[in-house]
Design a protein around this motif. Structure first.
Motif, PDB file in Angstrom:
ATOM      1  N   GLU A  17       0.743  -1.312  -0.007  1.00 56.27           N
ATOM      2  CA  GLU A  17       0.004   0.064  -0.069  1.00 56.27           C
ATOM      3  C   GLU A  17       0.717   1.288  -0.067  1.00 56.27           C
ATOM      4  O   GLU A  17       0.468   2.142  -0.835  1.00 56.27           O
ATOM      5  CB  GLU A  17      -0.941   0.070   1.204  1.00 56.27           C
ATOM      6  CG  GLU A  17      -1.888   1.162   1.437  1.00 56.27           C
ATOM      7  CD  GLU A  17      -2.946   1.125  -0.012  1.00 56.27           C
ATOM      8  OE1 GLU A  17      -3.244   2.195  -0.286  1.00 56.27           O
ATOM      9  OE2 GLU A  17      -3.082   0.214  -0.705  1.00 56.27           O
ATOM     10  N   VAL A  18       2.132   1.142   0.727  1.00 54.21           N
ATOM     11  CA  VAL A  18       2.859   2.424   0.707  1.00 54.21           C
ATOM     12  C   VAL A  18       3.364   2.677  -0.872  1.00 54.21           C
ATOM     13  O   VAL A  18       3.499   3.719  -1.262  1.00 54.21           O
ATOM     14  CB  VAL A  18       4.126   2.287   1.844  1.00 54.21           C
ATOM     15  CG1 VAL A  18       5.042   3.280   1.583  1.00 54.21           C
ATOM     16  CG2 VAL A  18       3.524   1.976   3.190  1.00 54.21           C
ATOM     17  N   VAL A  19       3.859   1.412  -1.352  1.00 54.62           N
ATOM     18  CA  VAL A  19       4.226   1.410  -2.841  1.00 54.62           C
ATOM     19  C   VAL A  19       3.246   2.197  -3.640  1.00 54.62           C
ATOM     20  O   VAL A  19       3.533   2.963  -4.601  1.00 54.62           O
ATOM     21  CB  VAL A  19       4.964   0.157  -3.286  1.00 54.62           C
ATOM     22  CG1 VAL A  19       5.276   0.310  -4.755  1.00 54.62           C
ATOM     23  CG2 VAL A  19       5.838  -0.242  -2.501  1.00 54.62           C
ATOM     24  N   ASP A  36      11.607   4.291  -2.656  1.00 51.67           N
ATOM     25  CA  ASP A  36      11.331   5.108  -1.738  1.00 51.67           C
ATOM     26  C   ASP A  36      10.682   4.408  -0.469  1.00 51.67           C
ATOM     27  O   ASP A  36      10.931   5.055   0.640  1.00 51.67           O
ATOM     28  CB  ASP A  36      10.590   6.378  -2.279  1.00 51.67           C
ATOM     29  CG  ASP A  36       9.958   7.289  -1.433  1.00 51.67           C
ATOM     30  OD1 ASP A  36      10.718   8.496  -1.148  1.00 51.67           O
ATOM     31  OD2 ASP A  36       8.879   7.227  -0.628  1.00 51.67           O
ATOM     32  N   ALA A  37       9.745   3.585  -0.713  1.00 52.58           N
ATOM     33  CA  ALA A  37       9.025   2.792   0.309  1.00 52.58           C
ATOM     34  C   ALA A  37       9.950   2.159   1.285  1.00 52.58           C
ATOM     35  O   ALA A  37       9.989   2.419   2.527  1.00 52.58           O
ATOM     36  CB  ALA A  37       7.951   1.817  -0.236  1.00 52.58           C
ATOM     37  N   ILE A  38      11.188   1.533   0.559  1.00 51.63           N
ATOM     38  CA  ILE A  38      11.983   0.596   1.264  1.00 51.63           C
ATOM     39  C   ILE A  38      12.997   1.623   2.185  1.00 51.63           C
ATOM     40  O   ILE A  38      13.029   1.533   3.286  1.00 51.63           O
ATOM     41  CB  ILE A  38      12.978  -0.234   0.264  1.00 51.63           C
ATOM     42  CG1 ILE A  38      12.252  -1.052  -0.324  1.00 51.63           C
ATOM     43  CG2 ILE A  38      14.176  -0.504   1.064  1.00 51.63           C
ATOM     44  CD1 ILE A  38      13.060  -1.793  -1.591  1.00 51.63           C
ATOM     45  N   ASP A  39      13.394   2.808   1.575  1.00 52.34           N
ATOM     46  CA  ASP A  39      14.213   3.865   2.240  1.00 52.34           C
ATOM     47  C   ASP A  39      13.393   4.624   3.355  1.00 52.34           C
ATOM     48  O   ASP A  39      13.942   4.547   4.572  1.00 52.34           O
ATOM     49  CB  ASP A  39      14.619   4.972   1.193  1.00 52.34           C
ATOM     50  CG  ASP A  39      15.474   4.329   0.247  1.00 52.34           C
ATOM     51  OD1 ASP A  39      16.199   3.085   0.475  1.00 52.34           O
ATOM     52  OD2 ASP A  39      15.803   4.960  -0.725  1.00 52.34           O
ATOM     53  N   SER A  40      12.220   4.925   3.133  1.00 52.34           N
ATOM     54  CA  SER A  40      11.511   5.510   3.986  1.00 52.34           C
ATOM     55  C   SER A  40      11.046   4.699   5.291  1.00 52.34           C
ATOM     56  O   SER A  40      11.129   5.306   6.628  1.00 52.34           O
ATOM     57  CB  SER A  40      10.298   6.270   3.477  1.00 52.34           C
ATOM     58  OG  SER A  40       9.538   5.401   3.097  1.00 52.34           O
ATOM     59  N   LEU A  41      10.750   3.609   4.899  1.00 49.84           N
ATOM     60  CA  LEU A  41      10.468   2.629   6.190  1.00 49.84           C
ATOM     61  C   LEU A  41      11.477   2.203   6.697  1.00 49.84           C
ATOM     62  O   LEU A  41      11.581   2.046   8.281  1.00 49.84           O
ATOM     63  CB  LEU A  41       9.727   1.388   5.577  1.00 49.84           C
ATOM     64  CG  LEU A  41       8.186   1.611   5.091  1.00 49.84           C
ATOM     65  CD1 LEU A  41       7.751   0.377   4.508  1.00 49.84           C
ATOM     66  CD2 LEU A  41       7.194   1.933   6.092  1.00 49.84           C
ATOM     67  N   THR A  42      12.740   1.931   6.369  1.00 55.90           N
ATOM     68  CA  THR A  42      13.886   1.466   7.094  1.00 55.90           C
ATOM     69  C   THR A  42      14.323   2.678   8.046  1.00 55.90           C
ATOM     70  O   THR A  42      14.717   2.381   9.166  1.00 55.90           O
ATOM     71  CB  THR A  42      15.188   1.315   5.795  1.00 55.90           C
ATOM     72  OG1 THR A  42      14.505   0.298   5.037  1.00 55.90           O
ATOM     73  CG2 THR A  42      16.530   0.930   6.773  1.00 55.90           C
ATOM     74  N   LEU A  43      14.243   3.984   7.316  1.00 60.07           N
ATOM     75  CA  LEU A  43      14.399   5.182   8.240  1.00 60.07           C
ATOM     76  C   LEU A  43      13.520   5.103   9.420  1.00 60.07           C
ATOM     77  O   LEU A  43      14.097   5.703  10.569  1.00 60.07           O
ATOM     78  CB  LEU A  43      14.481   6.435   7.546  1.00 60.07           C
ATOM     79  CG  LEU A  43      15.827   6.809   6.518  1.00 60.07           C
ATOM     80  CD1 LEU A  43      15.434   7.908   5.630  1.00 60.07           C
ATOM     81  CD2 LEU A  43      16.984   6.921   7.273  1.00 60.07           C
TER      82      LEU A  43
END
Length: 473
Positions: A17-19, A36-43
């Motif tokens: 859903e984020v993607v 972007d989803a991977i990067d933002s969630l990891t942060l």
């Protein structure tokens, strides 16, 4: 005892859903939206382990080879108890393929990839499924299939969560039940101990479960068997079961397990491989396992009384002659552990240990990983023993320390071990202070202290024991 901070988790659906929002609301291209989803969630500290990073509409979770394989297993093994032997044989490749997919590659281990196939399988019920199937086929007598299932199971046990799932599904009882069948098949034994090692890594509960199920008896039987060289994972199982590596518990019970292992003769059984010397294909694993068992003075002395010191020193000599670094390191680490017994210290020195260790350093002059282990041994041998400190200096330990510290200024552990060794060489032997100071050791130690954080305390103590008034400056 503290552990790492617990991470937040996210479901596969929420990730997708984020993607999707990145694409629809922010107008991102599919690949950009995914990254972007991977990067933002990891942060944000979200644990993405086991998440299938696909773009909604372009690919599906079902396209993932691990998910597809798990679905095939569910369909084919729903009625596995009614399948005949030929049908079981035909399904073995499915488990072998799952094992191949889920074994972490070197690249994944190096990169710390959280989306490994093993994590994906575990998140999607793989551990429950394969453990259940293992229980169903364990009494089938079809060892080829049992081995395939165990190999798949071992590859799935990638973290504490998957190990806990294995335990809740009755995994330890299933594996021990297979060992109780007293099979001579080395491949089956190896697969069983591989599962034990994988599941008990970092998990005190699993260690206790296996010990309570008398795993030590099966380890002993294997070590006494004629095929022990074909069961390398038994040594991994010993090491893992006796290593206090579960950060969640304040006090591990592995010390007691080690004494129990030694009591039934596991230390003595390991000695057989040690006596074989470099001809033994399991010498490195044997040394590591024996070190794990040798937890107190009594066990260390019993190993020495059965020729352990002679065997280790002989292996050290031969490893130097053959320039076998893995064996040299593992045997030095074992000898350092055995030297913790005051009785053994004298035995090692009397058998020419100091000279033999310095000779090993000369042969591995370009290998700091070996030299630092020799320093560790000499440090232990010289502790509270002026006579041994004198013998070490006569053998050349002082010159070895100076040369190694100068040759490998970036080797942090070597620099620290050198400082620790120097302390014991000089703290009760004033004559050694002058020898080392005249050869420039003060400047070398100060440089190590400035260069490496983990050397500060050891270097300061070494300067103090060298008799320097300004040791803390």
């Amino acid at each position: 005892m503290g552990g790492p901070t617990t991470k937040r988790t996210i479901s596969q659906e929420a990730f997708e859903e984020v993607v999707r929002e990145n694409m629809e609301d922010l107008g991102m291209e599919p690949s950009e939206a995914l990254q972007d989803a991977i990067d933002s969630l990891t942060l944000q500290g979200v644990d993405l382990s086991g998440i299938i990073t696909c773009v909604p509409g372009e690919s599906s979770v079902q396209d993932n080879p691990v998910i597809s394989l798990l679905e095939d297993l569910k369909k084919n093994w729903a009625d596995c108890e009614s399948k005949n032997e030929d049908e079981l044989h035909q399904l073995s490749p499915l488990f072998l393929k799952l094992a191949q997919l889920c074994v972490d590659s070197d690249a994944e281990k190096t990169s710390g990839n959280s989306n490994s196939n093993a994590a994906i399988a575990a998140r999607n019920g793989g551990v429950e499924l394969v453990t259940s199937i293992c229980g169903k086929v364990s009494g089938s007598g079809n060892e080829e299939v049992i081995v395939a299932v165990l190999q798949a199971l071992s590859s799935l046990l990638c973290d504490i969560q998957s190990a806990q799932t294995f335990q809740k599904c009755g995994g330890p009882d299933i594996v021990i039940g297979i060992l109780k069948q007293d099979t001579p098949n080395p491949e089956l034994l190896n697969s069983c101990f591989s599962v034990i090692a994988a599941s008990a890594t970092g998990n005190e509960i699993l260690k206790e479960s296996f010990v309570n199920l008398k795993v030590d008896q099966f380890i002993m039987n294997t070590l006494k068997g004629s095929n022990k060289a074909s069961v390398p994972s038994v040594y991994d199982a010993i090491r893992v079961l006796l290593t206090p590596d579960d950060y969640r518990v304040a006090a591990s019970q592995v010390y007691g397990y080690a004494r129990q292992f030694a009591k039934i003769g596991i230390a003595e059984a390991l000695m057989d491989s040690l006596h074989e010397g470099l001809t033994s294909p399991t010498l490195v694993s044997t040394s590591v396992a024996l070190k794990a068992v040798a937890v107190n003075d009594e066990i260390c002395r019993s190993i020495a009384d059965k020729g352990g010191i002679d065997a280790v020193l002989r292996c050290i000599d031969e490893s130097g002659e053959q320039l076998n670094k893995p064996i040299a390191r593992s045997c030095c680490i074992l000898l350092s552990k055995l030297a913790g017994s005051d009785h053994n210290k004298s035995t090692i020195v009397e058998k020419g240990g100091m000279d033999r260790l310095i000779k090993l350093c000369a042969r591995f002059a370009n290998e700091p990983s070996v030299i630092q282990e020799v320093m560790s041994i000499i440090n232990v041998l010289s502790l509270r023993s002026p006579d041994h400190a004198s013998r070490a200096m006569e053998a050349g330990a002082g010159d070895m320390a100076i040369q190694a510290m100068q040759n490998f200024p970036a080797a942090q552990q070597l620099q620290r071990n050198a400082c620790l060794m120097i302390r014991n060489l000089v703290v009760r032997n004033f004559e050694n202070r002058k020898i080392l100071l005249d050869n420039g050791i003060e400047k070398i130690i100060r440089k190590a202290r400035e260069s490496h954080e983990n050397c500060k305390a050891a270097a300061t103590d070494a300067l103090r024991d060298l008799g320097l008034d300004n040791y803390n400056l």
